[in-house]
Motif scaffolding. Sequence first.
Motif, PDB file in Angstrom:
ATOM      1  N   GLU A 163     -18.834  -4.299   1.084  1.00  0.00           N
ATOM      2  CA  GLU A 163     -18.367  -4.886  -0.360  1.00  0.00           C
ATOM      3  C   GLU A 163     -17.660  -3.690  -1.097  1.00  0.00           C
ATOM      4  O   GLU A 163     -17.315  -4.035  -2.193  1.00  0.00           O
ATOM      5  N   LEU A 164     -17.869  -2.469  -0.537  1.00  0.00           N
ATOM      6  CA  LEU A 164     -17.374  -1.405  -1.215  1.00  0.00           C
ATOM      7  C   LEU A 164     -15.626  -1.567  -1.664  1.00  0.00           C
ATOM      8  O   LEU A 164     -14.847  -1.704  -0.774  1.00  0.00           O
ATOM      9  N   ASP A 165     -15.215  -1.214  -2.730  1.00  0.00           N
ATOM     10  CA  ASP A 165     -14.081  -1.582  -3.235  1.00  0.00           C
ATOM     11  C   ASP A 165     -13.211  -0.298  -2.942  1.00  0.00           C
ATOM     12  O   ASP A 165     -13.645   0.870  -3.335  1.00  0.00           O
ATOM     13  N   VAL A 166     -12.151  -0.565  -2.154  1.00  0.00           N
ATOM     14  CA  VAL A 166     -11.180   0.733  -1.594  1.00  0.00           C
ATOM     15  C   VAL A 166     -10.857   1.433  -2.918  1.00  0.00           C
ATOM     16  O   VAL A 166     -10.292   2.622  -2.869  1.00  0.00           O
ATOM     17  N   GLU A 167     -10.556   0.844  -4.052  1.00  0.00           N
ATOM     18  CA  GLU A 167     -10.107   1.456  -5.251  1.00  0.00           C
ATOM     19  C   GLU A 167     -11.170   2.668  -5.602  1.00  0.00           C
ATOM     20  O   GLU A 167     -10.340   3.579  -6.077  1.00  0.00           O
ATOM     21  N   LYS A 168     -12.270   2.618  -5.378  1.00  0.00           N
ATOM     22  CA  LYS A 168     -13.224   3.721  -5.706  1.00  0.00           C
ATOM     23  C   LYS A 168     -12.759   4.871  -4.908  1.00  0.00           C
ATOM     24  O   LYS A 168     -12.787   6.117  -5.320  1.00  0.00           O
ATOM     25  N   ILE A 169     -12.446   4.683  -3.651  1.00  0.00           N
ATOM     26  CA  ILE A 169     -12.070   5.933  -2.715  1.00  0.00           C
ATOM     27  C   ILE A 169     -10.934   6.261  -3.163  1.00  0.00           C
ATOM     28  O   ILE A 169     -10.652   7.564  -3.299  1.00  0.00           O
ATOM     29  N   LYS A 170      -9.949   5.517  -3.489  1.00  0.00           N
ATOM     30  CA  LYS A 170      -8.518   5.832  -3.943  1.00  0.00           C
ATOM     31  C   LYS A 170      -8.562   6.871  -5.231  1.00  0.00           C
ATOM     32  O   LYS A 170      -7.728   7.965  -5.358  1.00  0.00           O
ATOM     33  N   LYS A 171      -9.429   6.256  -6.021  1.00  0.00           N
ATOM     34  CA  LYS A 171      -9.640   7.265  -7.272  1.00  0.00           C
ATOM     35  C   LYS A 171     -10.067   8.479  -6.971  1.00  0.00           C
ATOM     36  O   LYS A 171      -9.685   9.765  -7.742  1.00  0.00           O
ATOM     37  N   GLU A 172     -11.028   8.932  -5.837  1.00  0.00           N
ATOM     38  CA  GLU A 172     -11.593  10.157  -5.750  1.00  0.00           C
ATOM     39  C   GLU A 172     -10.555  10.966  -4.912  1.00  0.00           C
ATOM     40  O   GLU A 172     -10.551  12.102  -5.202  1.00  0.00           O
ATOM     41  N   VAL A 173      -9.848  10.222  -3.946  1.00  0.00           N
ATOM     42  CA  VAL A 173      -8.635  10.977  -3.429  1.00  0.00           C
ATOM     43  C   VAL A 173      -7.710  11.411  -4.434  1.00  0.00           C
ATOM     44  O   VAL A 173      -7.221  12.508  -4.164  1.00  0.00           O
ATOM     45  N   ARG A 174      -7.176  10.499  -5.168  1.00  0.00           N
ATOM     46  CA  ARG A 174      -6.278  10.884  -6.302  1.00  0.00           C
ATOM     47  C   ARG A 174      -6.925  12.440  -7.098  1.00  0.00           C
ATOM     48  O   ARG A 174      -5.941  12.982  -7.222  1.00  0.00           O
ATOM     49  N   GLU A 175      -7.910  12.187  -7.467  1.00  0.00           N
ATOM     50  CA  GLU A 175      -8.531  13.553  -8.159  1.00  0.00           C
ATOM     51  C   GLU A 175      -8.557  14.734  -7.326  1.00  0.00           C
ATOM     52  O   GLU A 175      -7.996  15.759  -7.630  1.00  0.00           O
ATOM     53  N   ALA A 176      -9.089  14.669  -6.051  1.00  0.00           N
ATOM     54  CA  ALA A 176      -9.120  15.469  -5.264  1.00  0.00           C
ATOM     55  C   ALA A 176      -7.765  16.240  -4.794  1.00  0.00           C
ATOM     56  O   ALA A 176      -7.667  17.354  -4.670  1.00  0.00           O
ATOM     57  N   LEU A 177      -6.691  15.336  -5.135  1.00  0.00           N
ATOM     58  CA  LEU A 177      -5.354  15.786  -4.481  1.00  0.00           C
ATOM     59  C   LEU A 177      -4.636  16.278  -5.854  1.00  0.00           C
ATOM     60  O   LEU A 177      -3.560  16.841  -5.792  1.00  0.00           O
ATOM     61  N   GLY A 178      -5.270  16.048  -6.974  1.00  0.00           N
ATOM     62  CA  GLY A 178      -4.618  16.435  -8.093  1.00  0.00           C
ATOM     63  C   GLY A 178      -3.554  15.463  -8.634  1.00  0.00           C
ATOM     64  O   GLY A 178      -2.426  15.965  -9.373  1.00  0.00           O
ATOM     65  N   THR A 179      -3.493  14.016  -8.337  1.00  0.00           N
ATOM     66  CA  THR A 179      -2.508  13.191  -8.545  1.00  0.00           C
ATOM     67  C   THR A 179      -3.097  12.176  -9.380  1.00  0.00           C
ATOM     68  O   THR A 179      -2.340  10.936  -9.753  1.00  0.00           O
ATOM     69  N   SER A 180      -4.033  12.296 -10.036  1.00  0.00           N
ATOM     70  CA  SER A 180      -4.608  11.073 -10.830  1.00  0.00           C
ATOM     71  C   SER A 180      -3.999  10.999 -12.205  1.00  0.00           C
ATOM     72  O   SER A 180      -3.248  11.924 -12.739  1.00  0.00           O
TER      73      SER A 180
END
Length: 180
Positions: A163-180
Amino acid sequence: MNRVANQVKASGISEESPWITVNSFSRWSYKELPEEKWIELLQWCVQDGKVTPVIVGAAGEYQKAERLKAACPDNVVNLTGETTLIELAGVLSLSRLHIGADSAAPHIAAAVGTPTVIIYSPSSWEDWAPIGEQHRVVLPDRDCAPCRQKGCADMERSRCLEELDVEKIKKEVREALGTS
């Protein structure tokens, strides 16, 4: 390290474009996101994240990695089963970011100084996550997580990950890459 650099270059990874490593596998299937969620994440990494995902893992996971790669754009690289453990550490050290299931690869990435995004459940991130601001965790929204069980009702899979929403993962990846 020269062997690893040559291996990376031979796989088609461009030194000029940013690339990340991904390990969607775990020894225990109840710690893995469903394949379709990894495919969505890999496609997003290429198209919106503008990074090349490099799938890593053990030789026995090669076919699973090939299925992921086949469902994604051309610039997903599969190094699954292509490295020794020491070479894997070298590849992870060259990666801009490592995204992974709760398994050994994210811990190796953290040990060599690579930022991580690790998807936890049912095991406790508080017990296992690498320490430091450059290491991020993604947790399911269910109150039962972490349950420390081998899946839900002896099913060898975890509903919280299904049930985990992939958007939660994308948000963390964006922040980690500095692209948020």
